[in-house]
Design a protein around this motif. Structure first.
Motif, PDB file in Angstrom:
ATOM      1  N   LYS A  99       0.846  -1.187   0.000  1.00  0.00           N
ATOM      2  CA  LYS A  99       0.000   0.000   0.000  1.00  0.00           C
ATOM      3  C   LYS A  99       0.883   1.239   0.000  1.00  0.00           C
ATOM      4  N   TRP A 145      -7.138   1.080  -2.829  1.00  0.00           N
ATOM      5  CA  TRP A 145      -6.243  -0.047  -2.607  1.00  0.00           C
ATOM      6  C   TRP A 145      -7.001  -1.106  -1.831  1.00  0.00           C
ATOM      7  N   THR A 155      -4.902  -2.175  -6.783  1.00  0.00           N
ATOM      8  CA  THR A 155      -5.634  -0.910  -6.862  1.00  0.00           C
ATOM      9  C   THR A 155      -6.743  -1.044  -7.889  1.00  0.00           C
ATOM     10  N   ASP A 204      -8.512   3.648   2.363  1.00  0.00           N
ATOM     11  CA  ASP A 204      -8.256   2.855   1.162  1.00  0.00           C
ATOM     12  C   ASP A 204      -8.015   3.708  -0.076  1.00  0.00           C
ATOM     13  N   VAL A 233      -6.240   5.964  -2.651  1.00  0.00           N
ATOM     14  CA  VAL A 233      -4.852   6.184  -3.035  1.00  0.00           C
ATOM     15  C   VAL A 233      -4.730   7.421  -3.922  1.00  0.00           C
TER      16      VAL A 233
END
Length: 113
Positions: A36, A66, A71, A104, A106
């Motif tokens: 991550k 992610w 992703t 989560d 990104v």
């Protein structure tokens, strides 16, 4: 005299059992996973600003999230920010409501019309 043998065919069933195939798929999937990305405070603030701008002006966005080493991109309009559950709710292009956790996210990209 020539020996008539099935050769490799007789071993094919024993070497590739369903459990063996699923284990090989899992190993291949594990090799493709990525860690991550770590976002600093400036990047997090920039993501929040883009989300707020998209919600205020109802602009279409692409949010990269992610999940378990991969992703995924979600497209739609930001509908609601839930500070209690710490999630963003977006309405996708087909009308479904998607919930994405803040942790989560990104990348957020506003799509120009």
């Amino acid at each position: 005299m020539k020996i008539r043998d099935r050769g490799k065919i007789k071993w094919l069933g024993a070497l590739f059992a369903p459990e063996h195939r699923s284990m090989l798929r899992e190993l291949a999937r594990d090799e493709m996973r990525k860690a991550k990305p770590i976002l600093d405070e400036y990047e997090i603030e920039e993501l929040e600003n883009r989300i707020c701008e998209a919600m205020e002006f109802t602009l279409p966005v692409v949010i990269s999230k992610w999940d378990d080493g991969f992703t995924y991109e979600e497209r739609g309009h930001v509908h609601y920010l839930d500070p209690i559950r710490k999630e963003v709710r977006i309405v996708s292009e087909d009308g479904a409501v998607l919930r994405i956790k803040f942790n989560d996210i990104v990348m957020v990209k506003i799509i120009d019309l």
